[in-house]
Motif scaffolding. Structure first.
Motif, PDB file in Angstrom:
ATOM      1  N   TYR A 109     -20.756  55.738  55.954  1.00  0.00           N
ATOM      2  CA  TYR A 109     -21.780  56.712  56.336  1.00  0.00           C
ATOM      3  C   TYR A 109     -22.941  55.942  56.950  1.00  0.00           C
ATOM      4  O   TYR A 109     -23.538  55.057  56.310  1.00  0.00           O
ATOM      5  N   ILE A 110     -23.256  56.292  58.185  1.00  0.00           N
ATOM      6  CA  ILE A 110     -24.285  55.609  58.973  1.00  0.00           C
ATOM      7  C   ILE A 110     -25.485  56.530  59.124  1.00  0.00           C
ATOM      8  O   ILE A 110     -25.328  57.736  59.382  1.00  0.00           O
ATOM      9  N   GLU A 111     -26.669  55.967  58.963  1.00  0.00           N
ATOM     10  CA  GLU A 111     -27.893  56.745  59.150  1.00  0.00           C
ATOM     11  C   GLU A 111     -28.818  55.977  60.081  1.00  0.00           C
ATOM     12  O   GLU A 111     -29.215  54.847  59.783  1.00  0.00           O
ATOM     13  N   ASN A 112     -29.131  56.578  61.224  1.00  0.00           N
ATOM     14  CA  ASN A 112     -29.969  55.929  62.237  1.00  0.00           C
ATOM     15  C   ASN A 112     -29.476  54.525  62.575  1.00  0.00           C
ATOM     16  O   ASN A 112     -30.249  53.573  62.673  1.00  0.00           O
ATOM     17  N   GLY A 113     -28.170  54.416  62.745  1.00  0.00           N
ATOM     18  CA  GLY A 113     -27.580  53.170  63.208  1.00  0.00           C
ATOM     19  C   GLY A 113     -27.340  52.117  62.151  1.00  0.00           C
ATOM     20  O   GLY A 113     -26.919  51.007  62.481  1.00  0.00           O
ATOM     21  N   ILE A 115     -25.629  51.160  58.171  1.00  0.00           N
ATOM     22  CA  ILE A 115     -24.725  51.617  57.112  1.00  0.00           C
ATOM     23  C   ILE A 115     -25.531  51.916  55.850  1.00  0.00           C
ATOM     24  O   ILE A 115     -26.305  51.082  55.391  1.00  0.00           O
ATOM     25  N   GLN A 116     -25.304  53.089  55.289  1.00  0.00           N
ATOM     26  CA  GLN A 116     -25.962  53.477  54.041  1.00  0.00           C
ATOM     27  C   GLN A 116     -24.991  53.529  52.867  1.00  0.00           C
ATOM     28  O   GLN A 116     -25.367  53.214  51.746  1.00  0.00           O
ATOM     29  N   ARG A 117     -23.759  53.936  53.129  1.00  0.00           N
ATOM     30  CA  ARG A 117     -22.757  54.065  52.073  1.00  0.00           C
ATOM     31  C   ARG A 117     -21.388  53.729  52.641  1.00  0.00           C
ATOM     32  O   ARG A 117     -21.134  53.965  53.824  1.00  0.00           O
ATOM     33  N   GLY A 118     -20.528  53.223  51.774  1.00  0.00           N
ATOM     34  CA  GLY A 118     -19.191  52.901  52.234  1.00  0.00           C
ATOM     35  C   GLY A 118     -18.166  52.985  51.123  1.00  0.00           C
ATOM     36  O   GLY A 118     -18.465  52.683  49.960  1.00  0.00           O
ATOM     37  N   VAL A 119     -16.970  53.397  51.496  1.00  0.00           N
ATOM     38  CA  VAL A 119     -15.830  53.462  50.585  1.00  0.00           C
ATOM     39  C   VAL A 119     -14.617  52.867  51.283  1.00  0.00           C
ATOM     40  O   VAL A 119     -14.352  53.180  52.451  1.00  0.00           O
ATOM     41  N   ILE A 120     -13.906  51.992  50.598  1.00  0.00           N
ATOM     42  CA  ILE A 120     -12.643  51.432  51.080  1.00  0.00           C
ATOM     43  C   ILE A 120     -11.612  51.651  49.982  1.00  0.00           C
ATOM     44  O   ILE A 120     -11.881  51.365  48.807  1.00  0.00           O
ATOM     45  N   TYR A 121     -10.439  52.139  50.366  1.00  0.00           N
ATOM     46  CA  TYR A 121      -9.417  52.410  49.368  1.00  0.00           C
ATOM     47  C   TYR A 121      -8.097  51.758  49.758  1.00  0.00           C
ATOM     48  O   TYR A 121      -7.593  51.954  50.857  1.00  0.00           O
ATOM     49  N   ASP A 218     -13.828  49.368  61.740  1.00  0.00           N
ATOM     50  CA  ASP A 218     -13.457  48.292  60.818  1.00  0.00           C
ATOM     51  C   ASP A 218     -14.621  47.943  59.895  1.00  0.00           C
ATOM     52  O   ASP A 218     -14.424  47.609  58.723  1.00  0.00           O
ATOM     53  N   ASN A 219     -15.822  48.004  60.444  1.00  0.00           N
ATOM     54  CA  ASN A 219     -17.007  47.441  59.801  1.00  0.00           C
ATOM     55  C   ASN A 219     -17.862  48.443  59.047  1.00  0.00           C
ATOM     56  O   ASN A 219     -18.735  48.048  58.258  1.00  0.00           O
ATOM     57  N   ALA A 220     -17.652  49.730  59.285  1.00  0.00           N
ATOM     58  CA  ALA A 220     -18.620  50.761  58.881  1.00  0.00           C
ATOM     59  C   ALA A 220     -18.805  50.878  57.380  1.00  0.00           C
ATOM     60  O   ALA A 220     -19.806  51.429  56.921  1.00  0.00           O
ATOM     61  N   ALA A 221     -17.869  50.399  56.592  1.00  0.00           N
ATOM     62  CA  ALA A 221     -18.054  50.316  55.142  1.00  0.00           C
ATOM     63  C   ALA A 221     -18.089  48.863  54.690  1.00  0.00           C
ATOM     64  O   ALA A 221     -18.863  48.480  53.812  1.00  0.00           O
ATOM     65  N   ALA A 222     -17.254  48.024  55.306  1.00  0.00           N
ATOM     66  CA  ALA A 222     -17.031  46.667  54.809  1.00  0.00           C
ATOM     67  C   ALA A 222     -18.242  45.760  54.950  1.00  0.00           C
ATOM     68  O   ALA A 222     -18.498  44.925  54.067  1.00  0.00           O
ATOM     69  N   PHE A 223     -19.003  45.877  56.036  1.00  0.00           N
ATOM     70  CA  PHE A 223     -20.160  44.999  56.202  1.00  0.00           C
ATOM     71  C   PHE A 223     -21.161  45.211  55.064  1.00  0.00           C
ATOM     72  O   PHE A 223     -21.693  44.248  54.495  1.00  0.00           O
ATOM     73  N   PHE A 243     -23.121  46.847  62.342  1.00  0.00           N
ATOM     74  CA  PHE A 243     -21.754  47.316  62.133  1.00  0.00           C
ATOM     75  C   PHE A 243     -20.989  47.507  63.448  1.00  0.00           C
ATOM     76  O   PHE A 243     -19.759  47.622  63.438  1.00  0.00           O
ATOM     77  N   THR A 244     -21.683  47.495  64.562  1.00  0.00           N
ATOM     78  CA  THR A 244     -21.037  47.603  65.872  1.00  0.00           C
ATOM     79  C   THR A 244     -20.612  46.248  66.434  1.00  0.00           C
ATOM     80  O   THR A 244     -20.057  46.184  67.528  1.00  0.00           O
TER      81      THR A 244
END
Length: 272
Positions: A109-113, A115-121, A218-223, A243-244
């Protein structure tokens, strides 16, 4: 907007639903995208639909973008003020197609560019990673940390496969540069899922990861997961990685600095 913990719980539920589908489906039919190594499976689309439907029900006004959206739609991810969810419905699609059981689902979950929250399963190990900005990193609700391996001798360093032959060659040449410049070859991993590699850096299974050719999904949760686990996430040129970023050098601060000192003496074309 719901409280942070509520959003994370919904993201976790969505990931588990898609993961249940992944481990039970037998349909590995696929369509090539750019070449024989770059393809989308029927399961990618189904997993995407499960994730998107789950999140849309909870957040009907939110933007939800995915790896499997068209290129024009995905451009929105790079906007400095982008706010919304970014999905990788199956990372490690090549592994998935071959039933190697090394693939993962990622929701950021991205807010104003940012990452604020992330889940990897990882549905095969039933390992669910979660993170929120300034709240730490967890696997199956237990805190995780990057390793404290400070020297190359005995270290585990990973890179990733790439769909692009020339990009993959750069990864391997850069990795060989570690040995050529130090006389030490770290334990080398290349499992085929960048998302899983980064999760394993966050929990200390792998000490460092370097790669070119990453995508925002790839990066939106992991970073964030790695940073919240006490690690550094930089570009191959040493800058703080958004994250980009298409490149990454991550791990604990000591091993990242060691690798950065090695990489800065390599040809510039190996750092992009």
């Amino acid at each position: 907007m719901a409280a942070l913990s509520e959003m994370i719980e919904i993201m976790k539920q969505a990931a588990r639903a898609a993961g249940l589908f992944m481990i039970n489906t037998t349909d590995r039919g696929h369509t090539e995208k750019t070449n024989a190594k770059d393809f989308v499976t029927v399961a990618d689309i189904k997993s995407q639909d499960i994730l998107r439907d789950f999140l849309k029900k909870a957040y009907p006004e939110s933007i939800i973008l995915s790896e499997e959206d068209d290129e024009e739609t995905r451009k929105a991810m790079f906007a400095s003020d982008f706010t919304g969810f970014i999905l990788d419905p199956i990372d490690g699609t090549y592994n998935f197609k071959r039933d190697m059981k090394e693939s993962a689902i990622s929701i950021g979950y991205i807010e104003n560019g940012k990452i604020q929250r992330g889940v990897i399963y990882d549905p095969y190990k039933d390992e669910l990673y979660e993170t929120e900005e300034e709240k730490g990193a967890f696997c199956n609700e237990k805190p995780i940390r990057v390793s404290d391996q400070a020297v190359l001798a005995g270290a585990s360093v990973a890179t990733s496969n790439s769909y692009n032959d020339e990009a993959m060659a750069r990864n391997l040449k850069r990795h060989m540069g570690i040995y050529e410049n130090t006389g030490t070859m770290p334990w080398t991993s290349c499992p085929g899922s960048g998302v899983l590699i980064m999760a394993w850096v966050a929990c200390g299974r792998i000490d460092a990861y370097h790669h070119n050719g990453l995508k925002p999904w790839d990066n939106a949760a992991a970073f964030l997961l790695v940073r919240e686990a006490g690690g550094e996430v930089r570009t191959l040129e040493g800058e703080t990685a958004p994250f980009t970023s298409a490149t990454v050098l991550m791990g604990n601060s000591q091993i990242v600095q060691t690798l950065r000192d090695i990489f800065k003496d390599l040809p510039q074309e190996l750092l992009v």
